[in-house]
Design a protein around this motif. Sequence first.
Motif, PDB file in Angstrom:
ATOM      1  N   UNK A 191       1.306  -1.067  -0.152  1.00  0.00           N
ATOM      2  CA  UNK A 191       0.071   0.549  -0.109  1.00  0.00           C
ATOM      3  C   UNK A 191       0.648   1.150   0.214  1.00  0.00           C
ATOM      4  N   UNK A 192       2.051   1.207   0.675  1.00  0.00           N
ATOM      5  CA  UNK A 192       2.282   2.587   0.914  1.00  0.00           C
ATOM      6  C   UNK A 192       3.384   2.979  -0.547  1.00  0.00           C
ATOM      7  N   UNK A 193       3.665   1.666  -1.953  1.00  0.00           N
ATOM      8  CA  UNK A 193       3.761   2.397  -2.621  1.00  0.00           C
ATOM      9  C   UNK A 193       3.459   2.505  -3.339  1.00  0.00           C
ATOM     10  N   UNK A 196       1.755   6.066  -2.667  1.00  0.00           N
ATOM     11  CA  UNK A 196       2.440   7.078  -2.547  1.00  0.00           C
ATOM     12  C   UNK A 196       2.680   7.637  -4.565  1.00  0.00           C
ATOM     13  N   UNK A 197       2.532   6.515  -5.351  1.00  0.00           N
ATOM     14  CA  UNK A 197       2.340   6.549  -7.097  1.00  0.00           C
ATOM     15  C   UNK A 197       1.411   7.145  -7.819  1.00  0.00           C
ATOM     16  N   UNK A 201       0.892  11.066  -8.791  1.00  0.00           N
ATOM     17  CA  UNK A 201       0.340  10.707 -10.013  1.00  0.00           C
ATOM     18  C   UNK A 201      -0.874  12.122 -10.425  1.00  0.00           C
ATOM     19  N   UNK A 202      -1.650  11.678  -9.390  1.00  0.00           N
ATOM     20  CA  UNK A 202      -3.215  13.195  -9.416  1.00  0.00           C
ATOM     21  C   UNK A 202      -2.961  13.960  -8.938  1.00  0.00           C
ATOM     22  N   UNK A 203      -2.177  14.337  -8.283  1.00  0.00           N
ATOM     23  CA  UNK A 203      -1.639  15.451  -7.328  1.00  0.00           C
ATOM     24  C   UNK A 203      -2.170  16.616  -8.646  1.00  0.00           C
ATOM     25  N   UNK A 213       2.048  11.573   3.284  1.00  0.00           N
ATOM     26  CA  UNK A 213       1.294  10.144   2.564  1.00  0.00           C
ATOM     27  C   UNK A 213       1.455   9.200   4.019  1.00  0.00           C
ATOM     28  N   UNK A 214       0.426   8.344   4.867  1.00  0.00           N
ATOM     29  CA  UNK A 214       0.304   7.600   5.595  1.00  0.00           C
ATOM     30  C   UNK A 214      -0.809   6.668   5.211  1.00  0.00           C
TER      31      UNK A 214
END
Length: 295
Positions: A191-193, A196-197, A201-203, A213-214
């Motif tokens: 989930x962490x990887x 973050x990806x 991409x969306x930001x 992010x956590x």
Amino acid sequence: MPADVLADAPAPFPPLPVLPFPIPAPATVNLLRPPVPLRRPDQSPVLPPADGMERRQVLVGSFILEYMLRRSTRRSIGFMVDDDGLRVTAPKRCTLADIENAIRAKQNWILSKLDDRRQRRAARLEKPPVEWKDGARLPYLGGEITLRLQHAMRNRTEFDPDTRELSLGLVQGATELLVRERVKNWYKQQAEGLFAQRLDLYAPRVGVQYASMSVSSADARWGSCTVGRVIRLNWKLMFFSLPLIDYVVAHELAHIHEMNHSPRFWAHVGRVYPQYEEAKQLLRRRSQELPVLFP
């Protein structure tokens, strides 16, 4: 969002390719039932707030509704329903009478959500739990993977994307609890990887920057966003297909623009994820269909 705001916004990126997924049938409308039997309000003194939350009661129609109240600097009264019940966030200037009147004005929505949560929770508890043994099938990114348990000199975890097998090397005497925790940790690492990806991409497409992010383990929330632009995403999203994960990512990033669910907020979501209504319904449906992995 007003048209003049959209006109001044930069031209959107080309839409992301979204994998097709079935659109669920409309949810069945359930008859409302009182959350608790009729009784007189509790006359015992209210306990001091815990973590800024205060447990209170209000008479709604002919029954008592319990809720958790938090005071904040927000300008309006907000409502949230999760598996723990109703949570109300209200401005510090609001009187209890204002809050109770707002609850009564929204009682149809609140009771409907409480009833839906109750039925979903009951449906989850009725499902048989996964048997943690070699060959068990586990949900992963909208499909299934196979759990393989093997004796080993040391504990190790390996995933083969070609065979879709998650192999756990276990030392002598390993318990079922250890297997569950190892699998849970593997989901969290994945989930962490991935999160973050997808956020990176969306930001830019949403037109925001997030602070950090956590990965969360919340029981009833798939994601959250703070005023400090901190995004939290539930690791259990890894059970679902990538389009559903992307919906939650876009949803939380849009909260950096609008910390509410107003039409302006949904306009930001819709710019990058036009199918958000279908995704929202499907996420609710898929969450009910999952086997019980970590009760």
